[in-house]
Design an enzyme around this catalytic site. Structure first.
Site, PDB file in Angstrom:
ATOM      1  N   HIS A  74      32.084  61.434  62.819  1.00  0.00           N
ATOM      2  CA  HIS A  74      31.709  62.844  62.911  1.00  0.00           C
ATOM      3  C   HIS A  74      32.348  63.430  64.166  1.00  0.00           C
ATOM      4  O   HIS A  74      32.230  62.879  65.254  1.00  0.00           O
ATOM      5  CB  HIS A  74      30.176  62.944  62.982  1.00  0.00           C
ATOM      6  CG  HIS A  74      29.662  64.330  63.103  1.00  0.00           C
ATOM      7  ND1 HIS A  74      29.362  65.118  62.011  1.00  0.00           N
ATOM      8  CD2 HIS A  74      29.364  65.078  64.191  1.00  0.00           C
ATOM      9  CE1 HIS A  74      28.909  66.283  62.423  1.00  0.00           C
ATOM     10  NE2 HIS A  74      28.896  66.291  63.734  1.00  0.00           N
TER      11      HIS A  74
ATOM     12  N   HIS B  90      18.456  64.701  70.731  1.00  0.00           N
ATOM     13  CA  HIS B  90      18.223  65.249  69.394  1.00  0.00           C
ATOM     14  C   HIS B  90      19.244  64.652  68.437  1.00  0.00           C
ATOM     15  O   HIS B  90      20.155  63.927  68.837  1.00  0.00           O
ATOM     16  CB  HIS B  90      18.290  66.780  69.392  1.00  0.00           C
ATOM     17  CG  HIS B  90      19.519  67.351  70.026  1.00  0.00           C
ATOM     18  ND1 HIS B  90      19.744  67.351  71.383  1.00  0.00           N
ATOM     19  CD2 HIS B  90      20.622  67.940  69.482  1.00  0.00           C
ATOM     20  CE1 HIS B  90      20.898  67.922  71.650  1.00  0.00           C
ATOM     21  NE2 HIS B  90      21.462  68.286  70.515  1.00  0.00           N
TER      22      HIS B  90
ATOM     23  N   HIS C 169      17.563  72.850  72.084  1.00  0.00           N
ATOM     24  CA  HIS C 169      17.674  71.504  72.649  1.00  0.00           C
ATOM     25  C   HIS C 169      18.384  71.671  73.988  1.00  0.00           C
ATOM     26  O   HIS C 169      19.599  71.852  74.036  1.00  0.00           O
ATOM     27  CB  HIS C 169      18.454  70.579  71.713  1.00  0.00           C
ATOM     28  CG  HIS C 169      17.851  70.471  70.350  1.00  0.00           C
ATOM     29  ND1 HIS C 169      18.583  70.611  69.196  1.00  0.00           N
ATOM     30  CD2 HIS C 169      16.571  70.252  69.958  1.00  0.00           C
ATOM     31  CE1 HIS C 169      17.788  70.471  68.139  1.00  0.00           C
ATOM     32  NE2 HIS C 169      16.568  70.250  68.586  1.00  0.00           N
TER      33      HIS C 169
ATOM     34  N   GLU D 117      21.725  73.803  73.886  1.00  0.00           N
ATOM     35  CA  GLU D 117      22.028  74.312  72.551  1.00  0.00           C
ATOM     36  C   GLU D 117      20.883  75.178  72.011  1.00  0.00           C
ATOM     37  O   GLU D 117      19.729  74.750  71.985  1.00  0.00           O
ATOM     38  CB  GLU D 117      22.277  73.159  71.586  1.00  0.00           C
ATOM     39  CG  GLU D 117      23.391  72.222  72.017  1.00  0.00           C
ATOM     40  CD  GLU D 117      23.515  70.998  71.126  1.00  0.00           C
ATOM     41  OE1 GLU D 117      22.770  70.915  70.123  1.00  0.00           O
ATOM     42  OE2 GLU D 117      24.337  70.113  71.426  1.00  0.00           O
TER      43      GLU D 117
ATOM     44  N   HIS E 127      22.325  62.438  70.095  1.00  0.00           N
ATOM     45  CA  HIS E 127      23.042  62.670  71.333  1.00  0.00           C
ATOM     46  C   HIS E 127      22.196  63.404  72.361  1.00  0.00           C
ATOM     47  O   HIS E 127      21.205  64.057  72.039  1.00  0.00           O
ATOM     48  CB  HIS E 127      24.351  63.439  71.088  1.00  0.00           C
ATOM     49  CG  HIS E 127      24.165  64.819  70.529  1.00  0.00           C
ATOM     50  ND1 HIS E 127      23.741  65.065  69.251  1.00  0.00           N
ATOM     51  CD2 HIS E 127      24.377  66.034  71.091  1.00  0.00           C
ATOM     52  CE1 HIS E 127      23.687  66.365  69.030  1.00  0.00           C
ATOM     53  NE2 HIS E 127      24.063  66.976  70.125  1.00  0.00           N
TER      54      HIS E 127
END
Length: 429
Positions: A287, A366, A360, A336, A330
């Site tokens: 990803h 999260h 977050h 964020e 992460h």
């Protein structure tokens, strides 16, 4: 003038006039103009900013902007002064349900809910975010923010935004940016409208550096649309609302602020269809970091560290093999704030609804919820098209501090952390 005639074309060459021979040409001074118009320069950067970063426009208008009555303080529920917060902010992950539509008549400028802020508008740092929900047109009211440029992300309902530079429409899956100081008014095409606003207090949004991606990926300059000149010569009373240093002020005008007959420059409102974003993603394994989905960035003096990144997660193919496809667990030095325009976010299939918000903050861990993790550990990795999805993120180098409105709101999901409680111990020798 028929406004609808001004909704079909856009100026992308930064010079437009509603009457012929309005814009000065050749060696004519930009202050020497026909039709008895006033010449006015609007500067979005310091006069001495480097050429490639210098933003200013010349406006040729029936009345100069200085022609207004005295500003007086105005009360509003959407004012949020970050320096005055009295709430200790925890590092907990937070998520909210969508903002309900208003029951009483509510204009766009009345329907803002202050949600979270970072930095300080006085120091041109960070941003303030809002949710908006409205059901009424602005009629004789106009607004501008002296505290930052406004990035509007509609989630429900198309808007007609009437600005000094001309008319723009913005609908879900599009964005609109109104630079600091530009006056505008919002009308609705539908009965209700709802969405998100990021008031960027730092450097103006711009396209990110593409680096190894090259010339054609992500967002492209040619897809950003600017308004053509539009004006109205109306000598009736209007209310001008200003946001300055975190407070609202109002003054009276004897004319419409939309009296700009022509303009040229590079400081103007613009819109962009997120459907034109050329998504770059992994075609082998793993990803990719969310930075690969950056549409616009507000840089800081530190290379590679953004004041705000506007990042989207649109419809796209997912083809990575030998991997875990959803976003990984992460912790991040950036903070964020995430929203959902439509569909289902692949890492949070339950609980994160269109119109909702999650925060977050710096180093708060999260990632995918327990159900999403278990499902994606078992499924066969075949090429899959992620359709009916548009999520986005305002990623900031400073922590997001939720407002009292957000912390005390019944929309706050007090059991958000439960989405990870069923993660199992998978370790074995």
């Amino acid at each position: 003038m028929d406004e609808l005639n001004y909704l079909t074309g856009f100026a992308n060459h930064f010079a437009t006039e509603a009457l012929p021979n309005t814009l000065p040409q050749g060696q004519n001074s930009p202050q020497k103009v026909n039709y008895g118009l006033y010449a006015e320069q609007l500067s979005g950067t310091a006069f001495t900013a480097p050429k490639g970063q210098n933003h200013r426009s010349w406006l040729y208008r029936i009345y100069p902007s200085v022609s207004h009555g005295q500003f007086h303080p105005m009360k509003s529920s959407f004012i949020y002064n970050i320096s005055a917060t009295e709430i200790p902010i925890s590092p907990n992950q937070m998520r909210w349900d969508p903002l309900p539509f208003p029951e009483q008549p509510t204009m766009f400028i009345e329907g803002w809910l202050p949600f979270a802020a970072s930095g300080n508008s006085n120091l041109h740092q960070g941003a303030t975010t809002y949710l908006y929900a409205c059901n009424k047109n602005m009629e004789n009211e106009f607004f501008y923010s002296a505290d930052g440029e406004l990035l509007i992300v509609p989630q429900v309902g198309k808007l007609l935004v009437r600005t000094e530079f001309g008319l723009l429409t913005v609908a879900p899956e599009e964005i609109l940016v109104i630079p600091r100081g530009i006056r505008f008014q919002v009308k609705l095409f539908e009965k209700t409208a709802r969405g998100y606003i990021c008031e960027n207090h730092g450097a103006s949004f711009r396209l990110p550096e593409r680096g190894l991606i090259g010339a054609n990926g992500l967002a492209n300059e040619r897809d950003f649309l600017y308004p053509v000149a539009f004006y109205e010569d109306i000598d009736t009373e209007h209310t001008l609302i200003c946001k300055f240093l975190g407070n609202l002020w109002q003054a009276t005008l004897d004319f419409s602020p939309l009296n700009v007959v022509a303009w040229h420059g590079n400081y103007a409102p613009y819109k962009y269809s997120l459907k034109n974003f050329n998504t770059i993603n992994s075609v082998s394994f793993d990803h990719t970091d969310p930075s690969i989905f950056t549409v616009l960035t507000s840089p800081t003096a530190i290379p590679g560290v953004a004041n705000i990144d506007f990042v989207i997660f649109p419809e796209r193919w997912s083809v990575a093999e030998h991997t875990f496809r959803p976003p990984y667990f992460h912790r991040n030095v950036m903070s964020e704030l995430m929203g959902l325009v439509k569909g289902e976010y692949d890492a949070k299939p339950e609980g994160f609804h269109p119109g909702g918000v999650s925060i977050h903050n710096c180093m708060s861990p999260h990632g995918p919820d327990a159900m999403s993790f278990e499902i994606n550990c078992r499924i066969a990795l075949k090429p899959k098209y992620l359709d009916n999805i548009l999520a986005f993120m305002f990623e900031c180098s400073l922590p997001w501090i939720p407002s009292k409105h957000a912390i005390n709101s019944p929309l706050l999901q007090k059991k958000y952390l439960d989405c990870w409680k069923d993660l199992k111990k998978r370790f074995s020798l």
